[in-house]
Scaffold this active site. Sequence first.
Site, PDB file in Angstrom:
ATOM      1  N   SER A   1       0.788  -1.227   0.000  1.00  0.00           N
ATOM      2  CA  SER A   1       0.000   0.000   0.000  1.00  0.00           C
ATOM      3  C   SER A   1       0.826   1.285   0.000  1.00  0.00           C
ATOM      4  CB  SER A   1      -0.969  -0.005   1.179  1.00  0.00           C
ATOM      5  OG  SER A   1      -0.273  -0.203   2.383  1.00  0.00           O
TER       6      SER A   1
ATOM      7  N   LYS B   1     -12.442  -0.410   0.310  1.00  0.00           N
ATOM      8  CA  LYS B   1     -11.631   0.397  -0.615  1.00  0.00           C
ATOM      9  C   LYS B   1     -12.371   0.517  -1.955  1.00  0.00           C
ATOM     10  CE  LYS B   1      -7.494  -1.093   1.851  1.00  0.00           C
ATOM     11  NZ  LYS B   1      -7.410  -0.016   2.838  1.00  0.00           N
TER      12      LYS B   1
ATOM     13  N   HIS C   1      -5.884  -4.106  -1.831  1.00  0.00           N
ATOM     14  CA  HIS C   1      -5.736  -3.048  -2.843  1.00  0.00           C
ATOM     15  C   HIS C   1      -5.829  -3.587  -4.270  1.00  0.00           C
ATOM     16  CE1 HIS C   1      -4.673   0.274  -0.142  1.00  0.00           C
ATOM     17  NE2 HIS C   1      -4.159  -0.687   0.615  1.00  0.00           N
TER      18      HIS C   1
HETATM   19  N1  PMP Z   1      -4.945  -5.202   4.347  1.00  0.00           N
HETATM   20  C1  PMP Z   1      -4.382  -4.165   3.713  1.00  0.00           C
HETATM   21  C2  PMP Z   1      -3.225  -4.416   2.803  1.00  0.00           C
HETATM   22  C3  PMP Z   1      -4.888  -2.872   3.897  1.00  0.00           C
HETATM   23  O1  PMP Z   1      -4.330  -1.820   3.270  1.00  0.00           O
HETATM   24  C4  PMP Z   1      -6.002  -2.678   4.754  1.00  0.00           C
HETATM   25  C5  PMP Z   1      -6.616  -1.302   4.969  1.00  0.00           C
HETATM   26  N2  PMP Z   1      -5.771  -0.314   5.417  1.00  0.00           N
HETATM   27  C6  PMP Z   1      -6.532  -3.788   5.410  1.00  0.00           C
HETATM   28  C7  PMP Z   1      -5.992  -5.029   5.179  1.00  0.00           C
HETATM   29  C8  PMP Z   1      -7.686  -3.645   6.370  1.00  0.00           C
HETATM   30  O2  PMP Z   1      -8.872  -3.435   5.690  1.00  0.00           O
HETATM   31  P1  PMP Z   1     -10.102  -2.670   6.386  1.00  0.00           P
HETATM   32  O3  PMP Z   1      -9.852  -1.216   6.263  1.00  0.00           O
HETATM   33  O4  PMP Z   1     -11.286  -3.162   5.631  1.00  0.00           O
HETATM   34  O5  PMP Z   1     -10.134  -3.129   7.814  1.00  0.00           O
END
Ligand code: PMP
Length: 395
Positions: A182, A241, A210
Amino acid sequence: MAKLDWIREELKELKEKGLYVTIRKLESSQGPWVVVDGKRVLNMCSNNYLGLAAHPKIKEAAIRAILDYGVGAGAVRTIAGTMELHVELEEKLAKFKKREAAILFQSGYNANLGALSALLTKKDNGVFISEELNHASIIDGMRLSGAPKVIYKHLDMEDLKKRLEENKDKEKKIIVSDGVFSMDGDLAPVPEMAELAEQYDAMLYIDDAHGEGVLGDSGRGIVDHFKLHDKVDFEMGTLSKAFGVIGGYVAGPEEAIEYLRQRGRPFLFSSAPNPPDVAAAIAAVEILQKSDELVRKLWDNTHFLQNGLRDLGYDLGNTKHPITPVMLYDEKTAQEFSRRLYDEYNIFAQAIVYPTVPLGTARIRLEPSAAHSKEDLQYVLDAFEDLGKKTGFLK
Ligand code: PMP
């Protein structure tokens, strides 16, 4: 109260070290432009990749679900029962991801927490083999499991092989990795990982938070992008997302998903997602199943923005994704860019600095969406040209 004084001290220390996070207050829905503290700004830092967070069809689906099913799910599903909407979404997600089954969680964070802590426990003769830059929710899931973990270097398949070799006698091995990273937008080499998983009889678990809505056929994600559905055991995803809502899930083989329904702690001990959120997510999947128009728009916008920034002379690292890290290296420069973009150009774009990324690799992370217009993105390019010159960063 004196016994809580340490909290004030901690907060003070965070501020002194520049690690205190200021949270801006949005007074509008998520979209290409948002109102923050009364000011209309161009939003370049949301994961709302396809602009679905305020899409009319999704809003309608949520409203209809409130009228039909109310707002609350009552309790956890094993106690208050599964609502038909939960089952419908799980079936739709499984079909969309071309997998046998899927289990829904309250968030992507909970999906990783629940699945990883259930798939391996400290009682097993097993080990997690985890990528160096994995998301915090993966790290927390492995912690909750209590099972040992070894870490392999970012994208380094030689190192992954070495770790597998060192642990080849363990009964259960789980290779776990983000699909898209990310902070950089680079991709895990899933084909090589799948080959190694097969060679060493390890399970393969990919966090596609993502990837979905962005990569693969109609946004089916990174596993679909590489056409490896039968080689990756588990695909975890988020609905917060590209899908624009809230929630998370894990898709994979039927029996394994059934096992997670029996053992996934957030599934068993936290109340189920609410009807309007679930209905909104169903509508989001349906939009993607009907047409890849938004995904194509997202990529078109991504190429426009990234080519323009590269032409100006900015380094965007190794991104293969709409995540656009504009490398400024120095922490103070990145903070200054973010502040001036906001104050002088009305652009809301986040500086990403240490400890989120290594020292000396500070950046502004831009995230174009399908909802941005070309004019919006040209405006960003003009601002980066102007500010880059004013600060002396661009020669
Ligand atoms: N995995 C990754 C790679 C993420 O970027 C995120 C969100 N920041 C999550 C899991 C967690 O997802 P959520 O926001 O739905 O809890």
